[in-house]
Design a protein around this motif. Sequence first.
Motif, PDB file in Angstrom:
ATOM      1  N   GLU A 302       0.824  -1.203   0.000  1.00  0.00           N
ATOM      2  CA  GLU A 302       0.000   0.000   0.000  1.00  0.00           C
ATOM      3  C   GLU A 302       0.864   1.262   0.000  1.00  0.00           C
ATOM      4  O   GLU A 302       1.911   1.300   0.659  1.00  0.00           O
ATOM      5  N   PRO A 303       0.418   2.304  -0.716  1.00  0.00           N
ATOM      6  CA  PRO A 303       1.092   3.600  -0.598  1.00  0.00           C
ATOM      7  C   PRO A 303       0.594   4.321   0.652  1.00  0.00           C
ATOM      8  O   PRO A 303      -0.601   4.589   0.784  1.00  0.00           O
ATOM      9  N   VAL A 304       1.496   4.616   1.582  1.00  0.00           N
ATOM     10  CA  VAL A 304       1.117   5.288   2.825  1.00  0.00           C
ATOM     11  C   VAL A 304       1.931   6.570   2.963  1.00  0.00           C
ATOM     12  O   VAL A 304       3.003   6.717   2.378  1.00  0.00           O
ATOM     13  N   PHE A 305       1.429   7.493   3.748  1.00  0.00           N
ATOM     14  CA  PHE A 305       2.058   8.801   3.923  1.00  0.00           C
ATOM     15  C   PHE A 305       3.464   8.655   4.499  1.00  0.00           C
ATOM     16  O   PHE A 305       3.674   7.952   5.487  1.00  0.00           O
ATOM     17  N   ASP A 306       4.434   9.325   3.872  1.00  0.00           N
ATOM     18  CA  ASP A 306       5.819   9.309   4.345  1.00  0.00           C
ATOM     19  C   ASP A 306       6.112  10.636   5.028  1.00  0.00           C
ATOM     20  O   ASP A 306       6.215  11.674   4.378  1.00  0.00           O
ATOM     21  N   ASP A 307       6.252  10.600   6.352  1.00  0.00           N
ATOM     22  CA  ASP A 307       6.457  11.847   7.105  1.00  0.00           C
ATOM     23  C   ASP A 307       7.922  12.258   7.190  1.00  0.00           C
ATOM     24  O   ASP A 307       8.247  13.290   7.772  1.00  0.00           O
ATOM     25  N   TRP A 308       8.829  11.453   6.626  1.00  0.00           N
ATOM     26  CA  TRP A 308      10.269  11.728   6.635  1.00  0.00           C
ATOM     27  C   TRP A 308      10.838  11.716   8.057  1.00  0.00           C
ATOM     28  O   TRP A 308      11.860  12.331   8.335  1.00  0.00           O
ATOM     29  N   ASP A 309      10.197  11.005   8.945  1.00  0.00           N
ATOM     30  CA  ASP A 309      10.685  10.888  10.325  1.00  0.00           C
ATOM     31  C   ASP A 309      10.450   9.455  10.788  1.00  0.00           C
ATOM     32  O   ASP A 309       9.673   9.194  11.703  1.00  0.00           O
ATOM     33  N   SER A 310      11.133   8.513  10.150  1.00  0.00           N
ATOM     34  CA  SER A 310      10.854   7.098  10.391  1.00  0.00           C
ATOM     35  C   SER A 310      11.187   6.663  11.807  1.00  0.00           C
ATOM     36  O   SER A 310      10.583   5.720  12.326  1.00  0.00           O
ATOM     37  N   ASN A 311      12.144   7.336  12.462  1.00  0.00           N
ATOM     38  CA  ASN A 311      12.473   6.949  13.839  1.00  0.00           C
ATOM     39  C   ASN A 311      11.661   7.721  14.873  1.00  0.00           C
ATOM     40  O   ASN A 311      11.821   7.518  16.078  1.00  0.00           O
ATOM     41  N   GLY A 312      10.794   8.628  14.412  1.00  0.00           N
ATOM     42  CA  GLY A 312       9.839   9.284  15.287  1.00  0.00           C
ATOM     43  C   GLY A 312      10.414  10.220  16.324  1.00  0.00           C
ATOM     44  O   GLY A 312       9.760  10.500  17.336  1.00  0.00           O
TER      45      GLY A 312
END
Length: 476
Positions: A302-312
Amino acid sequence: MKKLVAILLASVLAFTISIANNSNSVATAVHFSDIEIKENTEYVNVIVDDCKYLRNDGYPMLPYYVKTYTFPVGTKIEEIKVEARNVETIKLDKKIAPAPPAVPLNMKIDNYRAKEGEIYSKDVFYPEDWYSYRIGVGIKDGKRVVFLSIHLYPLKYNAVRDEALYAHDINVKVEYELPVKAMFTNDEYDLLIICPEKFVDELQPLKEHKESHGIKTLIETVESITSSYSGRDDAEKVKYAIKDAIEEYGIKYVMLVGGLDSPIKSDTWLVPVRYSHLDDQAEKAYLTDLYFADIYKYEDGEPVFDDWDSNGNGVFAEWSMRGKDVLDLYPDVYVGRLACRNEKEVEIMVNKIIYYEENAAGSEWFRRAILVGGDTFDDTATTNFYEGEVANQVFFDNLPSDFEAVKVWYSEGNMKQSNVVDAISQGGGFLHFSGHGSPGEWLAKSFEGGKSKYILGLDIYHMPLLKNEGMYPVTV
């Protein structure tokens, strides 16, 4: 005189590829040519035609080949099977050369000499597998797709045994599941313009111009977006608005219209920006509008939103000793920005865009490509390249063959501000600068005689000297 490297962009494939397809799998067979081993004083280098090379600091420089597949967005990659065949064992008299460390933009490095890393003392083959891969979501030729990029490693190396395993053939099979129904089928608008409310009137002529050419255009204001969307900051709210515009209207193009709110001193942007926290030891962070183009990432089909902060941790696009974010980096829309500060600048840019789009095509001046470059980094002790000119040439080699190269180069002896102004004033379809710069100026460098010296190419005070009205180049 310094050496100018000629980079070959096209070559005859030294291996063969065959591909077979059916409804839910694709198979690729790659045949690699014979390996070439070149000796230098201390190490050997391995060469395989049409391959690139791993350059991880302290690890051996080994060949790899990239095969990229595209599938309709929503496709789920079920399984990737890779088989190395006709594997040959090669005994080496010397070790394969390790990759040198990357040089930061500030050129400050204690010792540039390549050093053997821990892998050279381990009785293991590197790389461990014959392949690696990554999956992303992006746009290609106006269609949203899933990208599957597979890196094939035809050579594995064990430094302890002085032994390499070389696969003359690698077979790849990808099994996948297509989406039940097509995604992103809405097609109400093509272009989304995001701007502060005070710019809307000045952008109406651009909207009308675009729509007269069949580009359906929607204008949304920053004020309406930031007041109606949720997000950790205004930049994330704008990114969510772009996501909605893709899904609701079928947007493929986004124009951000807004720079800093003051020409004097300000850190407030009329349209939000995102900084990429790539710490390259020269600067801690960089502005990047790729953030607003890279909307989705791949997650279990699925294409999901990429917030560019994978490590949160709240640090976006982080790449440092503290942490590293995993980013998709494939654009999902085509994004540009007019960094205008006031209504007058918007009016000027709109008029220039309209004039350009109605007059540039077919003009004689358009076929000129202005290349401005010289030396960029101090590598006089090693390769001694003119990096700026190399980059200029690569850019030019990718243009259609009927373009004329206008070179303002240090190696040509004509690198100075007046020649840059003269070249631009004659018009050109493209203008490619490669060197050093700031918001106020662009410069080349010279390292002749062991001394570092900046050479001014163009600055804001020389803009009034330009005489290219109506002949505007796309500038890189």
